[in-house]
Design an enzyme around this catalytic site. Sequence first.
Site, mmCIF file in Angstrom:
data_model
loop_
_atom_site.group_PDB
_atom_site.id
_atom_site.type_symbol
_atom_site.label_atom_id
_atom_site.label_comp_id
_atom_site.label_asym_id
_atom_site.label_seq_id
_atom_site.Cartn_x
_atom_site.Cartn_y
_atom_site.Cartn_z
ATOM 1 N N GLU A 18 0.840 -1.196 0.000
ATOM 2 C CA GLU A 18 0.000 0.000 0.000
ATOM 3 C C GLU A 18 0.875 1.246 0.000
ATOM 4 O O GLU A 18 1.859 1.293 0.736
ATOM 5 C CB GLU A 18 -0.925 -0.009 1.226
ATOM 6 C CG GLU A 18 -1.891 -1.186 1.222
ATOM 7 C CD GLU A 18 -2.825 -1.195 2.415
ATOM 8 O OE1 GLU A 18 -2.762 -0.261 3.243
ATOM 9 O OE2 GLU A 18 -3.627 -2.126 2.536
ATOM 10 N N HIS A 41 -7.980 1.306 1.800
ATOM 11 C CA HIS A 41 -7.850 1.052 3.243
ATOM 12 C C HIS A 41 -8.626 2.089 4.060
ATOM 13 O O HIS A 41 -8.078 2.748 4.953
ATOM 14 C CB HIS A 41 -6.380 1.037 3.663
ATOM 15 C CG HIS A 41 -6.114 0.041 4.757
ATOM 16 N ND1 HIS A 41 -5.045 -0.827 4.738
ATOM 17 C CD2 HIS A 41 -6.778 -0.223 5.906
ATOM 18 C CE1 HIS A 41 -5.061 -1.575 5.829
ATOM 19 N NE2 HIS A 41 -6.104 -1.228 6.549
#
Length: 316
Positions: A260, A278
Amino acid sequence: MTNVLILSPSFGKWSAGPAEVLADAGLTLCRPSRPGPLTSAQVRDELDGMAAVVVGLDEVDAEAISTATDLRVIAKHGVGVDNIDVAAAAARGIRVVNVPNANAEAVADLVLGLMLNLMRRIGDADASIRRGEWETFAGPELGELTVGIVGYGRIGRAVGRRAAAFGTRLVAFDPYAPADSFGETERAGSIAELLECSDLVTLHMPGGGPPIIGAEQLRLLEGGYLINAARGDLVDEAAVAGALAEGTLRGYAADAFTREPLRDSPLLGAPNTILTPHIGAFSHATNARMGTSVARDVVAVLRAETPAHEVLPPDA
């Protein structure tokens, strides 16, 4: 002057309360010189003169804190501390805190939204209209399905309560959950057993190990849906993308990824996916609770008091 480095971009983003807790304690809030998530070397460069750091997905390993002579507390603005070397921090007398109970309802809300979007293809229908089309999309009703929940802690149970309201059959696997926590939810003896009887599976276990869903497990879920709003390393993303391309997996939704921000992932080109950055904990109420909890624990440690949510090394 006592400085607190705020690396988490969502700390106090929708509430002034968390920053006020720190300011009222006489602490000075500092921001990093670059956007995150930061690498270990970048974190190390930012920690000079900092008594505390509030982190999101930044890499806080032994090397990152090796020269931080003033650092007394590392606060995770969230639950999982897999990006923090807790043992290395403890060895240097640095305490680690997190927020274990604040985001269950917010994550469960998002998961329910992902379920409905996957089955009814809401995003696809919206995109179709914006292209000037009038295509119809059909899918199953949630009440028709058996929903399997892997990990039946606070978040898993919150997802179960929401799905049960649709008349859904629920099956859960969690070897650590007490028997009385399952209620009317059926208890599977293994992940394989759960996959074989489920139409849609949602993951709510901690990461940090090898994937629990790979090609072999996806074959057991053939024709079903999969949701991962927990940790990216719970799934083999290449295997998921392959199953989607072959049509053996009907849909995949993820709010967590192996790397990420998401870059060069096979999921980006896979069909029938919903990918979110997220955002599971990003409700206004949860953001305020998480930030306030972290801020209070930072203040407690700096005052030589016991924090409410300390994370200890596994061998402590």
